[in-house]
Design an enzyme around this catalytic site. Structure first.
Site, short mmCIF file in Angstrom:
data_model
loop_
_atom_site.label_atom_id
_atom_site.label_comp_id
_atom_site.label_asym_id
_atom_site.label_seq_id
_atom_site.Cartn_x
_atom_site.Cartn_y
_atom_site.Cartn_z
N GLN A 72 0.83 -1.21 0.00
CA GLN A 72 0.00 0.00 0.00
C GLN A 72 0.86 1.26 0.00
O GLN A 72 2.06 1.21 0.31
CB GLN A 72 -0.95 -0.02 1.20
CG GLN A 72 -0.26 -0.29 2.53
CD GLN A 72 -1.13 -1.02 3.55
OE1 GLN A 72 -2.35 -1.05 3.43
NE2 GLN A 72 -0.51 -1.60 4.56
N ASP A 86 -9.18 -5.26 12.53
CA ASP A 86 -8.79 -3.84 12.41
C ASP A 86 -8.04 -3.69 11.10
O ASP A 86 -6.87 -3.32 11.06
CB ASP A 86 -7.93 -3.45 13.62
CG ASP A 86 -7.65 -1.96 13.67
OD1 ASP A 86 -8.38 -1.18 13.04
OD2 ASP A 86 -6.68 -1.57 14.35
N1 SAM Z 1 -8.29 2.29 11.61
C1 SAM Z 1 -8.13 1.74 10.34
C2 SAM Z 1 -9.11 2.21 9.29
O1 SAM Z 1 -9.66 3.26 9.50
O2 SAM Z 1 -9.31 1.56 8.27
C3 SAM Z 1 -7.56 0.36 10.24
C4 SAM Z 1 -6.24 0.36 10.99
S1 SAM Z 1 -4.86 -0.55 10.59
C5 SAM Z 1 -3.64 0.64 10.10
C6 SAM Z 1 -5.17 -1.43 9.10
C7 SAM Z 1 -4.10 -2.47 8.84
O3 SAM Z 1 -4.64 -3.56 8.09
C8 SAM Z 1 -2.90 -1.98 8.03
O4 SAM Z 1 -1.76 -1.88 8.86
C9 SAM Z 1 -2.72 -3.03 6.93
O5 SAM Z 1 -1.38 -3.37 6.68
C10 SAM Z 1 -3.52 -4.20 7.51
N2 SAM Z 1 -3.97 -5.18 6.50
C11 SAM Z 1 -4.62 -4.96 5.34
N3 SAM Z 1 -4.84 -6.13 4.71
C12 SAM Z 1 -4.33 -7.12 5.51
C13 SAM Z 1 -4.26 -8.53 5.41
N4 SAM Z 1 -4.72 -9.19 4.34
N5 SAM Z 1 -3.68 -9.22 6.43
C14 SAM Z 1 -3.20 -8.56 7.53
N6 SAM Z 1 -3.22 -7.22 7.65
C15 SAM Z 1 -3.79 -6.51 6.66
#
Ligand code: SAM
Length: 296
Positions: free
Chosen positions: A36, A161
């Site tokens: 990303q 999350d």
């Molecule tokens: N508060 C947030 C929002 O508003 O959408 C979400 C917080 S957190 C930063 C989201 C995390 O999901 C990111 O660090 C991203 O790397 C993780 N993520 C996305 N797809 C994923 C997957 N397939 N497996 C594990 N983590 C994932």
């Protein structure tokens, strides 16, 4: 404060005709990871912010509203949370909130993006607030979908999350019936699955409603709730799902006891806030009751 025309601006676009602009005091990091686009910036009103693929993930000023709301209703609904799993959770604040519960023996967090997690540890240490080094924390860098297939433990609570499930996001494969069934199979009896679940505002609640509808095929209790998160400039929605307990129906005394057991002080969540966040406006209740599209 300098006049606004001297600032650089970060504009979060909610739709091609809707945006919220934040003045940028300092850009702390920006780039592309394998998964990303990221930016960590500082704004005068919200402090530091994590932005992924153009979407604000959390801000220093109000991240406790988002993270307390995501974590505590689900843990309050459990008799005794011992084992918790977080899918995603990059900044470490969801981990921090879970580990404030003294009964939690282990909290596993699985985030796909090691680069973003390292940036958060280094540039947003206030979010983790020591949770990264808690011996009860197990942080795994990997795809949460793959983890769900390969790991065989069961959890009292599973907390999603993840970034918004948009078709080009790495979180997209985690939003479908097969995954919801897998998650359910990984819950212990009486367990709770809670998700950050997009927005509850009148003009962009379709994704939330679709998630809620889909989850109702898998769980006896699927409760929508929401809080206004100023950095997101909207009503942010969540879903608490369980076969055993209706998180929205917890009584005030139970929540007060639960909050009293947490280490440190809450900023947002208590029994009164619980009643408020689970009390939905009519337009949303109507939309949730309608039949319509589901995740396949
Ligand atoms: N508060 C947030 C929002 O508003 O959408 C979400 C917080 S957190 C930063 C989201 C995390 O999901 C990111 O660090 C991203 O790397 C993780 N993520 C996305 N797809 C994923 C997957 N397939 N497996 C594990 N983590 C994932």
């Amino acid at each position: 404060m300098p006049k606004t025309e001297h600032w650089q601006w970060y504009a979060e676009e909610f739709a091609p005709t809707e945006r919220h602009e934040h003045a940028v005091e300092e850009l702390l990091a920006a780039g592309h990871s394998r998964f990303q686009q990221y930016a960590i910036l500082r704004t005068p009103v919200f402090g530091k912010m994590l932005v992924l693929d153009g979407d604000t993930q959390s801000s220093q000023g109000d991240e406790r509203i988002y993270h307390e709301t995501l974590v505590h209703p689900a843990l309050a609904a459990l008799e005794q949370p011992h084992e918790v799993l977080i899918l995603g959770g990059g900044e470490g604040a969801t981990l921090r909130e879970v580990l404030r519960h003294p009964g939690v023996e282990r909290c596993t967090m699985v985030d796909i993006d090691g680069e973003v997690v390292e940036l958060c540890k280094r540039l947003l240490p206030e979010w983790g607030a020591g949770a990264w080094d808690d011996p009860r924390a197990r942080v795994i860098i990997g795809d949460a979908l793959r983890f769900l297939h390969e790991d065989h433990d069961r959890y009292d609570a599973i907390i999603s999350d993840l970034t918004e499930p948009l078709p080009d996001s790495p979180s997209w494969p985690l939003f479908n019936g097969a995954v919801f069934a897998d998650v359910k199979a990984r819950l212990r009896d009486g367990g709770v699955y809670v998700l950050q679940a997009s927005t509850a505002a009148f003009h962009n609640m379709a994704l939330h409603v679709k998630m809620a509808r889909t989850l109702r095929a898998y769980f006896a209790h699927v409760r929508s709730y929401f809080a206004h998160v100023p950095a997101f400039d909207t009503a942010w929605a969540f879903l608490a799902c369980s076969d055993a307990v209706d998180a929205g129906a917890l009584d005030g005394e139970r929540i007060a006891r639960y909050v009293g057991r947490l280490r440190g002080e809450n900023y947002f969540y208590d029994d009164e806030t619980h009643r408020r966040i689970f009390s939905l406006p009519l337009y949303l209740r109507r939309a949730l009751a309608e039949k319509g599209e589901v995740f396949s």
